[in-house]
Design a protein around this motif. Structure first.
Motif, short mmCIF file in Angstrom:
data_model
loop_
_atom_site.label_atom_id
_atom_site.label_comp_id
_atom_site.label_asym_id
_atom_site.label_seq_id
_atom_site.Cartn_x
_atom_site.Cartn_y
_atom_site.Cartn_z
N ASN A 269 -1.10 6.36 -3.05
CA ASN A 269 -2.19 7.27 -3.43
C ASN A 269 -3.26 6.57 -4.26
N SER A 270 -2.88 5.56 -5.01
CA SER A 270 -3.86 4.87 -5.86
C SER A 270 -4.55 3.71 -5.12
N SER A 271 -4.21 3.54 -3.83
CA SER A 271 -4.76 2.39 -3.09
C SER A 271 -6.08 2.71 -2.39
N GLY A 272 -6.54 3.96 -2.49
CA GLY A 272 -7.81 4.33 -1.86
C GLY A 272 -7.74 4.43 -0.35
N LEU A 273 -6.57 4.81 0.15
CA LEU A 273 -6.34 4.88 1.60
C LEU A 273 -7.10 6.05 2.26
N GLY A 274 -7.32 7.12 1.50
CA GLY A 274 -7.99 8.28 2.07
C GLY A 274 -7.06 9.26 2.76
N VAL A 275 -5.76 9.03 2.62
CA VAL A 275 -4.74 9.95 3.14
C VAL A 275 -3.85 10.33 1.97
N SER A 276 -3.66 11.62 1.76
CA SER A 276 -2.88 12.09 0.61
C SER A 276 -1.38 12.05 0.91
#
Length: 208
Positions: free
Chosen positions: A129-136
């Motif tokens: 979640n903290s990696s900026g993936l854009g998927v929750s």
């Protein structure tokens, strides 16, 4: 000699209202994407049948000798990609695609009620979640007492906890198959990294 890790990832065939099963579509997209040059990826489609799972799961572990097996299933209620922490042995009362249900209502006669993955899903969730993936991504401790939970328990039992289960929402609610594949790739790589640091802890963390 091949020093690469081996990972098996499975999705499920269609069932019920899921005439296209987002889990298998996402896994096929993941296969195209790959997990990186350092990882051998094998994928398989799992029938939504209790008896087929009983036969298939041990052979997946035996044939591929994977470091990790990740099962992906669809949940009509999910709006996030959900990491399941544990599998349950009892309470299976829903009929499968063959209109069959285990008479004992359980996966493994005499097995522990619950088996936890050796992977800390809360930690994996936070990192992805903290990696900026854009998927929750979220975490759950109840995989639903149907083929998802059944498959997860069997895999945890056979693989001594070195298994994971990921529930995905139906396609485009809100994520595309490509989004889900990117999320699975990030999640699986994070799990492998976590397992490397946890190699001293390979026993099942189930309740006595």
């Amino acid at each position: 000699m091949d020093q690469r890790k081996t990972v098996v990832v499975t999705g499920f065939e269609p069932f019920g209202e899921h005439t296209v099963n987002a889990s298998w579509v996402a896994v096929q997209e993941l296969e195209k994407l790959g997990l990186g040059d350092d990882i051998n990826l094998h994928v398989a489609e799992v029938p939504v049948e209790y008896q087929a799972v009983q036969n298939l799961l041990p052979s997946l572990w035996k044939d591929h000798l994977p470091q990790l097996v990740v099962h992906v299933g669809v949940s009509g209620m999910a709006t996030t990609v959900t990491l399941e922490q544990c599998g349950h042995n009892q309470g299976y009362m829903r009929m499968d695609n063959c209109m069959f249900c285990p008479v004992s209502r359980c996966c493994v006669d005499g097995g522990p009620d619950c088996i936890h993955s050796v992977i800390d899903m809360d930690m994996v969730c936070k990192r992805v979640n903290s990696s900026g993936l854009g998927v929750s991504v979220s975490v759950s401790k109840d995989a639903g007492r149907y083929l998802c939970d059944y498959t997860y328990y069997m895999s945890l039992f056979v693989g001594e906890g070195r298994s994971a289960f990921v529930h995905v929402p139906p396609l485009d609610k809100p994520y595309s198959a490509e989004d889900l594949a990117r999320a699975l790739r990030a999640i699986i790589r994070e799990m492998l990294e976590h397992m490397e640091t946890q190699q001293t802890n390979t026993h099942c963390l189930h309740n006595p």
